[in-house]
Write a protein that holds these residues in place. Sequence first.
Motif, short mmCIF file in Angstrom:
data_model
loop_
_atom_site.label_atom_id
_atom_site.label_comp_id
_atom_site.label_asym_id
_atom_site.label_seq_id
_atom_site.Cartn_x
_atom_site.Cartn_y
_atom_site.Cartn_z
N VAL A 23 0.83 -1.21 0.00
CA VAL A 23 0.00 0.00 0.00
C VAL A 23 0.86 1.25 0.00
O VAL A 23 1.96 1.27 0.58
N VAL A 24 0.33 2.28 -0.68
CA VAL A 24 0.98 3.59 -0.75
C VAL A 24 -0.10 4.65 -0.60
O VAL A 24 -1.29 4.35 -0.68
N TRP A 25 0.31 5.90 -0.40
CA TRP A 25 -0.66 6.99 -0.31
C TRP A 25 -1.11 7.38 -1.72
O TRP A 25 -0.42 7.08 -2.70
N PRO A 26 -2.26 8.05 -1.83
CA PRO A 26 -2.72 8.51 -3.14
C PRO A 26 -1.65 9.41 -3.77
O PRO A 26 -0.99 10.18 -3.08
N GLU A 27 -1.47 9.28 -5.06
CA GLU A 27 -0.52 10.08 -5.84
C GLU A 27 0.95 9.77 -5.52
O GLU A 27 1.84 10.55 -5.84
N HIS A 28 1.21 8.61 -4.90
CA HIS A 28 2.59 8.21 -4.65
C HIS A 28 3.28 8.03 -6.01
O HIS A 28 2.67 7.53 -6.96
N PRO A 29 4.56 8.40 -6.13
CA PRO A 29 5.26 8.27 -7.42
C PRO A 29 5.26 6.85 -7.99
O PRO A 29 5.26 6.68 -9.21
N LEU A 30 5.24 5.82 -7.15
CA LEU A 30 5.23 4.45 -7.66
C LEU A 30 3.96 4.13 -8.44
O LEU A 30 3.97 3.27 -9.32
N LEU A 31 2.86 4.83 -8.13
CA LEU A 31 1.60 4.57 -8.83
C LEU A 31 1.67 4.99 -10.30
O LEU A 31 0.91 4.48 -11.13
N LEU A 104 -8.81 1.67 1.55
CA LEU A 104 -8.77 1.48 0.09
C LEU A 104 -10.07 1.97 -0.54
O LEU A 104 -10.05 2.68 -1.54
N GLU A 105 -11.20 1.59 0.06
CA GLU A 105 -12.50 1.98 -0.48
C GLU A 105 -12.70 3.49 -0.45
O GLU A 105 -13.33 4.06 -1.34
N GLN A 106 -12.14 4.14 0.54
CA GLN A 106 -12.31 5.59 0.69
C GLN A 106 -11.24 6.40 -0.06
O GLN A 106 -11.25 7.63 -0.03
N GLY A 107 -10.28 5.71 -0.70
CA GLY A 107 -9.24 6.41 -1.45
C GLY A 107 -8.17 7.03 -0.58
O GLY A 107 -7.41 7.90 -1.04
N LEU A 108 -8.07 6.59 0.67
CA LEU A 108 -7.04 7.10 1.58
C LEU A 108 -5.71 6.38 1.37
O LEU A 108 -4.64 6.92 1.67
N LEU A 109 -5.78 5.14 0.91
CA LEU A 109 -4.62 4.33 0.56
C LEU A 109 -4.88 3.71 -0.80
O LEU A 109 -6.05 3.54 -1.18
N PHE A 110 -3.80 3.34 -1.50
CA PHE A 110 -3.92 2.67 -2.78
C PHE A 110 -3.10 1.39 -2.75
O PHE A 110 -1.99 1.38 -2.21
N GLU A 111 -3.65 0.35 -3.34
CA GLU A 111 -2.90 -0.89 -3.49
C GLU A 111 -1.94 -0.73 -4.66
O GLU A 111 -2.34 -0.30 -5.74
#
Length: 175
Positions: A23-31, A104-111
């Motif tokens: 898991v990473v935060w929204p807009e993390h560079p890895l995404l 994940l559902e709320q968009g606070l974290l991203f897989e």
Amino acid sequence: MAMVPEDERLVVMPIIDNELIAVVWPEHPLLSMPQPSLADFARHYVLMREPGSGVRNAFEQMAANQQVALPHCIELGTNEAIKGGVMAHLGVAVLPRLAVQLELEQGLLFELGLPDFPIHRSWCTVYTRERLPTPVAELFLSFVREHLPDYRRHFQAPSSPLPSHGVACLPILSS
């Protein structure tokens, strides 16, 4: 137990699947990377539980198998602290999907899709064949066996808010 040792002396009953995900935060560079690798993930601070934690052991074992070093680790005491740390942009983490489902559902974290992820484990009941369960433990095991389909259905269903119980949480002030 989540990481049951391979031992023929143990009686093991899997209860539910426990997928471990990156898991990473929204807009993390890895995404924004087309195919991030475990090595890319490990270049960031990795937030982890204490040594001996099942999630940490599974992740470290995968990293060792892929010959990926984990030089930047920050140890935190709970999954909640790790989730908060990722959301605060302190680092990335590997956590059970069930522990981060709401975020994940709320968009606070991203897989983050990484090769060989998710790591599949099961939560299991475990006891030794040499020592039969006590009557209370046997009653518990029977209860779990009887309700296994219910547990699996519950944990596979999408999360939903609890129904209102009609009780106000704040005192009613009189004017």
